[in-house]
Write an enzyme that holds these catalytic residues in place. Structure first.
Site, PDB file in Angstrom:
ATOM      1  N   ASP A   8       0.740  -1.000   0.013  1.00 54.16           N
ATOM      2  CA  ASP A   8       0.086  -0.062   0.143  1.00 54.16           C
ATOM      3  C   ASP A   8       0.611   1.091  -0.651  1.00 54.16           C
ATOM      4  O   ASP A   8       0.377   2.103  -0.419  1.00 54.16           O
ATOM      5  CB  ASP A   8      -1.353   0.227   1.339  1.00 54.16           C
ATOM      6  CG  ASP A   8      -2.062  -0.539   0.937  1.00 54.16           C
ATOM      7  OD1 ASP A   8      -2.351  -0.715   0.013  1.00 54.16           O
ATOM      8  OD2 ASP A   8      -2.548  -1.266   2.118  1.00 54.16           O
ATOM      9  N   LEU A   9       2.063   1.588   1.102  1.00 61.57           N
ATOM     10  CA  LEU A   9       2.463   2.387   0.899  1.00 61.57           C
ATOM     11  C   LEU A   9       3.879   3.181  -0.323  1.00 61.57           C
ATOM     12  O   LEU A   9       4.171   3.637  -0.493  1.00 61.57           O
ATOM     13  CB  LEU A   9       3.878   2.381   2.309  1.00 61.57           C
ATOM     14  CG  LEU A   9       2.317   2.736   3.476  1.00 61.57           C
ATOM     15  CD1 LEU A   9       3.652   2.029   4.868  1.00 61.57           C
ATOM     16  CD2 LEU A   9       2.083   3.966   3.857  1.00 61.57           C
TER      17      LEU A   9
END
Length: 397
Positions: free
Chosen positions: A171-172
């Site tokens: 995600d990051l």
């Protein structure tokens, strides 16, 4: 614009933020923290009053992701709401979304539709697996990407099964790569005068983050495995017990290996033929680690940190999160920053890990309440008071 710019670096750009959960907000946070006018667009409570994915609005996660933005409400499912969005997109510089690939087309806010009203628009999309291909319609989730992207197969102790990382790596990094793509497209637009579609996915980001582990397979056809706290190629590098806890020690190359042996007062390791080369140290990793740990158990972590740093051997304590924020260097770097807010409630969040000498980033505004700036934003985009009243009456905003 009622909130101050966080930086002048990106202050000339207007960003429409349609993102949710984590990967998209991570991308937009990069733009907001560097001064872009970010407008977070959410459905009106009358249309959707359920708690959105990502946790409660005043929870730590949401607050950390959505600072330095303004917010408005808009019902994109209504044709009148769609018309409002198209007027916004006609003047914006960037649109960021992380819907499943079919949703934006169904709403009529896909790249081709928006490009027709604004050829200069940079349109950015984050998905789980890509905008096309056999998995395009699968919902994306960080841990799924960690597994499919190979990370869980190389994380954890050997023989104990796959292990997820302690943060949402896919995600990051998808968000960070998306932000980098947006900035690259904006730079290119200065030459061509045209926008373009920026695309990334959790799966692509996770695979890219394998870096040298992926290269081991691509170049040498080596399949990396789990190594626990041991570095897969630089040996001895890992976690060692001390008299009062643990320490990380990183030994890369012959010179640092010799410094380590001298610092821990273990000359017999230097003369042992098993450990004379990096290959030998790799082949005899377990007895070597045990021999080193016999020495590290003799002193506290703090004492070993002093001894090894003085000897030029990379090392460091292993902190819990609270210990990390209490560290003198972390406090000096100032990455934890107080956020100004009119309510005066204590709010400290993570600042940017990059500094610019002339146009630094700062915490300028707390995360907005839902629809907090709707009137202000639409007024800036040319909507009359009468139009705004009609949109409110129809629950469009």
């Amino acid at each position: 614009m009622t909130i101050p710019h966080t930086s002048q670096a990106l202050s000339r750009f207007t960003v429409l933020d349609l993102t949710r959960i984590r990967s998209g907000p991570t991308a937009v946070r990069q733009l907001a923290d560097w001064g872009a006018d970010v407008i977070k667009i959410e459905a009106p409570a009358e249309v959707d009053d359920s708690e959105q994915p990502g946790g409660p609005r005043h929870g730590a996660d949401f607050q950390n992701l959505h600072r330095n933005k303004r917010a408005m409400t808009l019902n994109l499912k209504d044709p009148r709401g769609h018309a409002v969005f198209m007027r916004l997109a006609a003047k914006a510089d960037v649109v960021v979304e992380n819907f499943r690939p079919d949703v934006k087309a169904r709403l009529g806010i896909d790249y081709d539709s928006l490009r027709a009203v604004n050829p200069r628009l940079v349109y950015a999309s984050i998905s789980g697996f890509g905008q096309d291909g056999p998995y395009r319609m699968r919902p994306g989730f960080d841990q799924i990407a960690q597994g499919m992207g190979g990370l869980m197969s190389i994380t954890g102790a050997p023989g104990q099964g796959p292990m997820r990382a302690g943060i949402p790596v896919a995600d990051l990094t998808a968000g960070l790569f998306c932000a980098m793509g947006i900035l690259t497209a904006l730079l290119e637009r200065e030459v061509s005068g045209e926008g373009q579609w920026v695309q990334t996915s959790l799966l692509q980001a996770q695979i890219f983050m394998l870096d040298f582990q992926a290269a081991r397979w691509l170049v040498h056809k080596e399949v990396p495995g789990q190594a626990g706290n041991n570095h897969p190629t630089s040996i001895p590098t890992g976690v060692f017990k001390t008299a009062d806890g643990y320490i990380n020690i990183a030994t890369t190359g012959q010179r640092i290996w010799e410094r380590l042996v001298t610092a821990i007062e273990a000359p017999e390791l230097l003369s042992d033929p098993r450990y004379a080369t990096n290959l030998g140290r790799s082949q005899h990793r377990d007895p070597l680690n045990a021999a080193i740990e016999e020495r590290t158990l003799q002193h506290s972590t703090a004492k070993w940190v002093d001894i090894l740093n003085a000897a030029g051997v990379p090392c460091g304590p292993i902190y819990s999160v609270d210990q990390m924020f209490a560290d003198a260097q972390v406090q000096h770097l100032g990455i934890a920053q107080d956020v100004p807010n009119p309510e005066g409630r204590p709010l400290r969040l993570l600042g940017q890990p990059v500094t610019l000498s002339r146009t630094p980033s700062r915490m300028a505004a707390r995360p907005p309440e839902i629809g907090e700036h709707t009137d202000e934003i639409l007024g800036e985009f040319g909507f009359s008071p009468q139009e705004l009243a009609e949109l409110k009456a129809a629950d469009i905003v």
